[in-house]
Scaffold this active site. Structure first.
Site, PDB file in Angstrom:
ATOM      1  N   SER A  63      32.454 -34.682 -34.927  1.00 31.94           N
ATOM      2  CA  SER A  63      31.063 -35.019 -34.632  1.00 31.94           C
ATOM      3  C   SER A  63      30.148 -34.428 -35.693  1.00 31.94           C
ATOM      4  O   SER A  63      30.439 -33.362 -36.256  1.00 31.94           O
ATOM      5  CB  SER A  63      30.665 -34.480 -33.263  1.00 31.94           C
ATOM      6  N   HIS A 122      22.800 -26.270 -31.477  1.00 28.64           N
ATOM      7  CA  HIS A 122      22.539 -27.682 -31.196  1.00 28.64           C
ATOM      8  C   HIS A 122      22.569 -27.913 -29.684  1.00 28.64           C
ATOM      9  O   HIS A 122      23.372 -27.312 -28.964  1.00 28.64           O
ATOM     10  CB  HIS A 122      23.600 -28.552 -31.880  1.00 28.64           C
ATOM     11  N   LYS A 134      34.966 -28.373 -31.240  1.00 30.16           N
ATOM     12  CA  LYS A 134      35.385 -29.381 -32.217  1.00 30.16           C
ATOM     13  C   LYS A 134      35.499 -28.748 -33.607  1.00 30.16           C
ATOM     14  O   LYS A 134      36.418 -29.058 -34.375  1.00 30.16           O
ATOM     15  CB  LYS A 134      34.405 -30.558 -32.246  1.00 30.16           C
TER      16      LYS A 134
END
Length: 218
Positions: A111, A119, A131
């Site tokens: 991503s 974020h 991730k």
């Protein structure tokens, strides 16, 4: 080439599978529900049972595949371990299985903004952070890899050209899932896409470029 797809029935995964089939690349799709998968995926696809959290099932499911495409992702839930389990531990299991099967290339759909700890998406149990940890594990695995970091995902396709850049250079924008699938599949046959992080969005004002030009510029 024979492609193994994890996350094959997800919105992005199913598009990756269709793109592979369209190009005549044999596909083994690892799924948890064969009946559901038959309704979603093309009939040419070989369906195999497996779960990214069960390493033994992955090893059996991979079979004679030569490349892996991972489009898994934790679903929104109240389980705070979801992203850790699926996005990190699940990807680690796939990477270890890939190593034991001498997989030629591992394509991982990640991503945009994984390096931004604050974020808003990380409010969903640190999904971007996990991730990023999965990315790091893949990078240091010794496998040939391509990490694809798309912007906001849209189910509807459009004709907007793709913008592609290196790691931690794009922080906003969106892209149709179909174009993400195309990038993933194109990366399998482009040496210029190997061992790179590709951040991708699309824009109506972008210059249209060939895949090779896009990969080479990163």
């Amino acid at each position: 080439m024979k492609a193994f797809v994890a996350g094959a029935t997800g919105e992005t995964g199913r598009r990756i599978v269709r793109e592979l089939v369209k190009r005549g690349i044999p596909v083994r799709a690892m799924v948890r529900d064969i009946t559901k998968a038959r309704e979603i995926l093309p009939s040419e696809v070989e369906l195999v049972m497996g779960d990214v959290l069960d390493r033994a099932s992955i090893n059996e499911a991979i079979g004679d595949s030569t490349v892996i495409l991972c489009a898994t992702g934790a679903k929104p839930s109240l389980d705070p371990t979801g992203p850790y389990q699926v996005d990190y531990e699940g990807t680690k299991n796939l990477v270890e299985a890939a190593k034991s099967h001498n997989i030629e290339q591992f394509v991982f759909v990640s991503s945009l903004c994984v390096s931004k700890f604050f974020h808003p998406l990380n409010l969903f149990w640190l999904i971007l952070w996990w991730k990023q940890q999965a990315e790091q594990y893949l990078k240091t695995s010794g496998l040939n890899y391509t990490i694809v970091r798309p912007g906001g995902l849209k189910n509807e396709d459009n004709s907007n050209p793709v913008i592609m850049s290196g790691a931690d250079t794009l922080y906003d924008g969106s892209i149709p899932r179909q174009k993400v699938a195309q990038v993933c599949v194109e990366s399998l046959t482009s040496p210029q896409a190997r061992n790179k992080v590709l951040e991708i969005v699309s824009s109506p004002t972008a210059e249209s470029k060939s895949w090779e030009d896009l990969f080479s510029a990163v």
